[in-house]
Design an enzyme around this catalytic site. Sequence first.
Site, PDB file in Angstrom:
ATOM      1  N   SER A  82      -6.153  -1.942  -2.153  1.00  0.00           N
ATOM      2  CA  SER A  82      -7.088  -1.109  -2.772  1.00  0.00           C
ATOM      3  C   SER A  82      -8.443  -1.576  -3.111  1.00  0.00           C
ATOM      4  CB  SER A  82      -6.340  -0.489  -3.982  1.00  0.00           C
ATOM      5  OG  SER A  82      -5.491   0.144  -3.818  1.00  0.00           O
ATOM      6  N   GLY A 137      -4.042   2.711  -1.929  1.00  0.00           N
ATOM      7  CA  GLY A 137      -4.900   2.390  -0.724  1.00  0.00           C
ATOM      8  C   GLY A 137      -6.239   2.564  -1.089  1.00  0.00           C
ATOM      9  N   GLY A 185     -10.550   3.135  -0.961  1.00  0.00           N
ATOM     10  CA  GLY A 185     -11.544   4.289  -0.599  1.00  0.00           C
ATOM     11  C   GLY A 185     -11.445   5.562  -0.829  1.00  0.00           C
ATOM     12  N   CYS A 218      -1.302   6.516  -6.706  1.00  0.00           N
ATOM     13  CA  CYS A 218      -2.810   6.264  -6.412  1.00  0.00           C
ATOM     14  C   CYS A 218      -3.502   6.784  -5.469  1.00  0.00           C
ATOM     15  CB  CYS A 218      -2.959   4.683  -6.337  1.00  0.00           C
ATOM     16  SG  CYS A 218      -4.598   3.879  -6.602  1.00  0.00           S
ATOM     17  N   LEU A 219      -4.020   6.248  -4.383  1.00  0.00           N
ATOM     18  CA  LEU A 219      -4.453   7.050  -3.277  1.00  0.00           C
ATOM     19  C   LEU A 219      -3.596   8.130  -3.041  1.00  0.00           C
ATOM     20  CD1 LEU A 219      -6.805   7.465  -1.231  1.00  0.00           C
ATOM     21  CD2 LEU A 219      -5.824   6.001   0.234  1.00  0.00           C
ATOM     22  N   GLY A 276     -11.319   4.127  -7.869  1.00  0.00           N
ATOM     23  CA  GLY A 276     -12.659   4.626  -8.002  1.00  0.00           C
ATOM     24  C   GLY A 276     -12.816   6.049  -7.829  1.00  0.00           C
ATOM     25  N   TYR A 277     -11.753   6.779  -7.525  1.00  0.00           N
ATOM     26  CA  TYR A 277     -11.872   8.264  -7.361  1.00  0.00           C
ATOM     27  C   TYR A 277     -10.858   8.969  -8.480  1.00  0.00           C
ATOM     28  CZ  TYR A 277     -15.147   7.390  -3.581  1.00  0.00           C
ATOM     29  OH  TYR A 277     -15.988   7.066  -2.553  1.00  0.00           O
ATOM     30  N   HIS A 284      -0.419   2.292 -11.219  1.00  0.00           N
ATOM     31  CA  HIS A 284       0.696   1.507 -10.287  1.00  0.00           C
ATOM     32  C   HIS A 284       1.911   1.257 -10.970  1.00  0.00           C
ATOM     33  CE1 HIS A 284      -1.949   0.601  -6.978  1.00  0.00           C
ATOM     34  NE2 HIS A 284      -2.911   0.795  -7.882  1.00  0.00           N
ATOM     35  N   ASP A 330       4.500   0.220 -10.094  1.00  0.00           N
ATOM     36  CA  ASP A 330       5.048  -1.189  -9.675  1.00  0.00           C
ATOM     37  C   ASP A 330       4.365  -2.318 -10.431  1.00  0.00           C
ATOM     38  OD1 ASP A 330       3.006  -1.932  -7.182  1.00  0.00           O
ATOM     39  OD2 ASP A 330       2.971   0.106  -8.020  1.00  0.00           O
TER      40      ASP A 330
END
Length: 365
Positions: free
Chosen positions: A45, A217, A219, A244-245, A288-289, A329, A331
């Site tokens: 990430s 992941g 971006g 997350c992503l 960051g998103y 996360h 995990d």
Amino acid sequence: MKRYLVLEDGQQYVGEAFGADVVATGELVFSTGMSGYQESITDQSYNGEILMFTYPLIGNYGMNRDDSESITPTCQGIVVHELARRASNWRADLSLDDYLKQHQIPGISGIDTRAVTRHIREKGALKTTLVNEVTEETVAQLQATILPTNQVATSTTQTPYPSPAMGRKIVVVDFGLKHSILRELNQRQCNVTVLPATTTAADVLALYPDGVLLSNGPGDPKAVPSALAMIREVERSVPVFGICLGHQLFALANGADTFKMKFGHRGFNHPVREIATGRIDFTSQNHGYAVERQSLATTELMVTHEEINDQTVEGLRHRQYPAFSVQYHPDAAPGPHDAAHLFDEFMDLIDTHKLTAQERNRHHA
């Protein structure tokens, strides 16, 4: 040897070089974790980012072969206040300095990382470069630099592979996964197949999975549009869990929107509230998103979790399909394991879905 941390707004900081002797450019982000620097550095990430640690001493327990979250780190550089002079831990295989040299990642120490963090919190995430010499063109060149947006393409696996066990069949779509996700699934006796980020719904469903996990992941989620059609088709017939992503892509696939945060959430002391129960978990985060809350009004998604500090959306559930996601996360690695129960909830969702399908088949028979 001197090394310079130069920000796109002209701010410059001088420190000592360590790690690889190369120039690096990326978005500067900070992590508030007090340990777990190995897991953070190897977390995909952070692909393309220069990672700064607010905790003052980094490297004191070295690097080992057990705690990496990926085989090849893809962060661009490391910024610390103090680099430990020697690593002291029975599990250590090499020092942080040697590890970064091996992977061609530059580092800088002697930086007041908390002062730089306050600057980022005020100005927002900034393009940054690590250089051994500052010239008149350094800032202008940095400002003109266009950072890559294909981080997922350089983090995902290129070919499918198994992480076998005897149990529920799980497909993990790899957008830049952490090894700890596979560890949690294997502990629950899941027979896992990992597929690339470019995989189609047909590829996923051809494996007859009991459940599908959308991994973390790097971006901007909007840079991975090919995943949305896959998610929309898969969630209709198979339980889905996004992390997350994967959470952001799940939201986009169902008609919600995402936005770039001013400086993101990174570290593992982020308190998250489960809205239905009031339960609070301290969570490991790296993003960051975030999902735009207002955009959910016209979707079939409901908010299940929120960040206590800034009320950002931290969890979603589909109102019709057996699908849910979280921004953090569960995990951990690094961080508290407060939210590990979400993997058990995923297992329960899979089992319930299978029973319901069997009942439906019996009824039609």
